[in-house]
Design an enzyme around this catalytic site. Structure first.
Site, PDB file in Angstrom:
ATOM      1  N   LYS A   1       0.836  -1.193   0.000  1.00  0.00           N
ATOM      2  CA  LYS A   1       0.000   0.000   0.000  1.00  0.00           C
ATOM      3  C   LYS A   1       0.878   1.252   0.000  1.00  0.00           C
ATOM      4  CE  LYS A   1      -4.020  -1.786   2.551  1.00  0.00           C
ATOM      5  NZ  LYS A   1      -5.042  -1.592   1.505  1.00  0.00           N
TER       6      LYS A   1
ATOM      7  N   ARG B   1     -10.495 -11.281   1.408  1.00  0.00           N
ATOM      8  CA  ARG B   1     -11.380 -12.283   0.799  1.00  0.00           C
ATOM      9  C   ARG B   1     -10.754 -13.681   0.862  1.00  0.00           C
ATOM     10  NH1 ARG B   1     -11.679  -8.776  -4.610  1.00  0.00           N
ATOM     11  NH2 ARG B   1     -11.347  -7.187  -3.002  1.00  0.00           N
TER      12      ARG B   1
HETATM   13  N1  BES Z   1      -8.181  -3.609   4.053  1.00  0.00           N
HETATM   14  C1  BES Z   1      -8.336  -3.197   2.716  1.00  0.00           C
HETATM   15  C2  BES Z   1      -9.624  -2.417   2.470  1.00  0.00           C
HETATM   16  C3  BES Z   1      -9.734  -1.057   3.139  1.00  0.00           C
HETATM   17  C4  BES Z   1      -9.374   0.091   2.451  1.00  0.00           C
HETATM   18  C5  BES Z   1     -10.274  -0.928   4.396  1.00  0.00           C
HETATM   19  C6  BES Z   1      -9.497   1.328   3.049  1.00  0.00           C
HETATM   20  C7  BES Z   1     -10.404   0.307   4.998  1.00  0.00           C
HETATM   21  C8  BES Z   1     -10.020   1.447   4.314  1.00  0.00           C
HETATM   22  C9  BES Z   1      -8.355  -4.409   1.789  1.00  0.00           C
HETATM   23  O1  BES Z   1      -7.613  -5.493   2.195  1.00  0.00           O
HETATM   24  C10 BES Z   1      -7.825  -3.963   0.463  1.00  0.00           C
HETATM   25  O2  BES Z   1      -6.714  -3.523   0.425  1.00  0.00           O
HETATM   26  N2  BES Z   1      -8.614  -4.076  -0.598  1.00  0.00           N
HETATM   27  C11 BES Z   1      -8.221  -3.681  -1.891  1.00  0.00           C
HETATM   28  C12 BES Z   1      -8.685  -4.746  -2.849  1.00  0.00           C
HETATM   29  C13 BES Z   1      -8.240  -4.535  -4.276  1.00  0.00           C
HETATM   30  C14 BES Z   1      -6.743  -4.737  -4.369  1.00  0.00           C
HETATM   31  C15 BES Z   1      -8.958  -5.532  -5.147  1.00  0.00           C
HETATM   32  C16 BES Z   1      -8.889  -2.336  -2.224  1.00  0.00           C
HETATM   33  O3  BES Z   1     -10.064  -2.194  -1.933  1.00  0.00           O
HETATM   34  O4  BES Z   1      -8.205  -1.472  -2.743  1.00  0.00           O
HETATM   35 ZN    ZN Z   2      -5.545  -5.387   1.654  1.00  0.00          ZN
END
Ligand code: BES
Ligand code: ZN
Ligand code: ZN
Length: 489
Positions: A267, A341
């Site tokens: 990230k 997921r």
């Molecule tokens: N934990 C994150 C989602 C999240 C983002 C929670 C912001 C709270 C605030 C999750 O694991 C994630 O990173 N999801 C990605 C998925 C994508 C790579 C398909 C996302 O939503 O960007």
């Molecule tokens: Zn994530």
């Protein structure tokens, strides 16, 4: 925790550092407000009629009365006409307690004249939610400056509403504590240990599945998430069962990523900032099973916490890896940041072996949920319309808004993989929340499943509504309303 009690309905007799008068939408004073206004020779009414009242901080203002009892009055408008009255009351009580705390008061009386049990409960909830503080790492805490006692003036002596509000808010506070805990202090092993202590205290059935057992169970989707961390994942299983009368079995499966760095699909600095909150779903499952036990609900409630850490260490998942999940489906990992997921897939598969009547998963799953719905509501997606509607109703009754999104089949194509059965990310950001739910649905063979995506509301960037800054505990009250509702059927 701050104390809340009910007292008789005459606010002119109350000894407290201040009296908060909650004013209805039309700015008419309730019975107790009118009484105060008489004692104050019309001062209260004058304040409400002045135009500056509404533009003051969150529609509230202080009056120094110049007499001994009451010496200070805090007027708070309980407005928001399109919302249920209880939501406005909960928020007004929250504002009153925050304002009293900001002024260093130690006791506060709330004058409103609730006409229903649900109003007493809402006022108590708002007060408790506002009284929460996370001070574990502050070396100096001015305890004597904290609000200790809130007295609700009411002719209804409704102890049970106060008790229910207390159990609900203690569950919310538990989630806030866990989510606020820094990620170096709450590793998967720590979270599992803390869950065990809660299980013991509440006499819940408890089991931790360590990685060796999970290997045997073929939970490779879940285990793969923790491969880049110094700690392995754990699945924590807690069960409450009413000793005599259990009308239904509800399984709550929570995403418990103690820190989500994104893994090798790292990230950004901003994106990672609050990722200690990625275990909120698991904390909610834990808090709800505890509250179900405290309330002795006529149910069986299972909490499955999928606890692990997503880090980019040498053993980490790589984009391109293919793993086989517990139910046999193969998954191409196209993005290691779509780890929630993967963890939930095996959690859901395992949960179904327990044959629950209802399956509920809770997760901070997608950034798309935050973009689409913001921080004051969650998304609910399921495979059974009437169950989804039941969750939406529980959301309305609790004040935690659940916005239904469709499990839109045409988008299933997006998660097909060239070399495996499915992939964990399509690389297409559109409808990301629905794509994630479709992925989860690949592991569902059950008639009543809902998925709650709480990515936005789990964490608040600032204080608003009934949430303090940081962890909110959003989701707990809705799920507890849902459990109570299921218990009634
Ligand atoms: N934990 C994150 C989602 C999240 C983002 C929670 C912001 C709270 C605030 C999750 O694991 C994630 O990173 N999801 C990605 C998925 C994508 C790579 C398909 C996302 O939503 O960007
Ligand atoms: Zn994530
Ligand atoms: Zn995550």
């Amino acid at each position: 925790m701050m104390k809340i009690k009910q007292i008789t309905d005459d606010p002119t007799q109350v000894r407290a550092d201040a009296i908060a008068v909650l004013v209805r939408d039309n700015y008419e004073l309730t019975k107790s407000g009118t009484k105060l206004n008489t004692v104050l020779k019309g001062q209260l009414k004058k304040e409400l009629e002045s135009t500056h009242f509404l533009v003051k901080k969150r529609n509230s203002s202080f009056i120094y009365t110049g007499i001994d009892v009451p010496s200070r009055i805090l007027c708070v408008a309980a407005k928001n006409s399109d919302e249920p009255a209880t939501d406005a009351l909960r928020e007004a009580a929250f504002v009153a307690v925050r304002q009293a705390t900001a002024r260093g008061l130690r006791s506060l009386a709330i004058a409103f004249d609730p006409s229903k049990d649900s109003e007493v409960q809402a006022i108590a909830e708002g007060s408790w939610l506002a009284g929460y503080q996370y001070v574990r790492f502050k070396t100096k805490v001015e305890k004597d400056k904290q609000l200790q006692l809130v007295s609700i003036c009411s002719s209804r002596q409704d102890e049970s509403s106060l008790q229910v509000a207390e159990v609900y808010c203690r569950a919310v506070a538990l989630v806030r504590d866990f989510v606020n805990e820094p990620p170096d202090h709450l590793k998967p092993s720590t979270l599992a240990r803390k869950a065990e202590a809660i299980a013991r205290k509440n006499k819940l059935r408890f089991r931790v599945f360590e990685s060796s057992e999970l290997e045997k169970m073929k939970a490779h989707a879940f285990l793969s998430v923790g491969k880049g961390s110094t700690e392995q994942g754990r699945m924590v299983h807690l069960t409450y069962k009413h000793p005599k009368k259990s009308v239904a079995h509800v399984a709550l499966i929570g995403k418990g990523i103690t820190f989500d760095s994104g893994g090798l699909s790292l990230k950004t600095e901003k994106g990672m900032e609050h990722m200690k909150s990625d275990m909120a779903g698991a904390a909610i499952a834990l808090a709800c099973v505890q509250a179900a036990a405290e309330l002795k609900l006529p149910l069986t409630v299972t909490a499955l916490m999928m606890v692990t850490e997503n880090m980019p260490g040498g053993g980490a998942n790589r984009p391109g890896d293919v793993i086989r999940s517990m139910n046999g489906k193969t998954i191409e990992i196209t993005n290691t940041d779509a780890e929630g997921r993967l963890a939930l897939a095996d959690g859901l598969t395992y949960a179904q072996t327990l044959k629950p009547d209802y399956l509920v998963d809770i997760a901070t799953l997608t950034g798309a949920q935050v973009v689409g719905l913001g921080r004051l509501m969650a998304a609910v997606i399921g495979n059974n319309d009437s169950f989804v509607q039941q969750v939406v109703r529980a959301g309305k009754n609790s004040g935690e808004t659940m916005c239904p999104l469709p499990l839109f089949e045409p988008y299933r194509d997006l998660i097909r993989s060239d070399i495996a059965d499915i992939r964990n990310s399509s690389g297409i950001p559109e409808a990301g929340t629905i794509q994630a739910a479709l992925f989860l649905s690949e592991f569902i063979n059950h008639p009543k499943w809902v998925h709650l995506d709480i990515a936005g509301p789990a964490w608040q960037e600032r204080e608003w509504s009934v949430y303090s800054k940081a962890a909110s505990g959003f989701g707990v009250r809705c799920i507890l309303h849902l459990l109570a509702d299921i218990g009634r059927t």
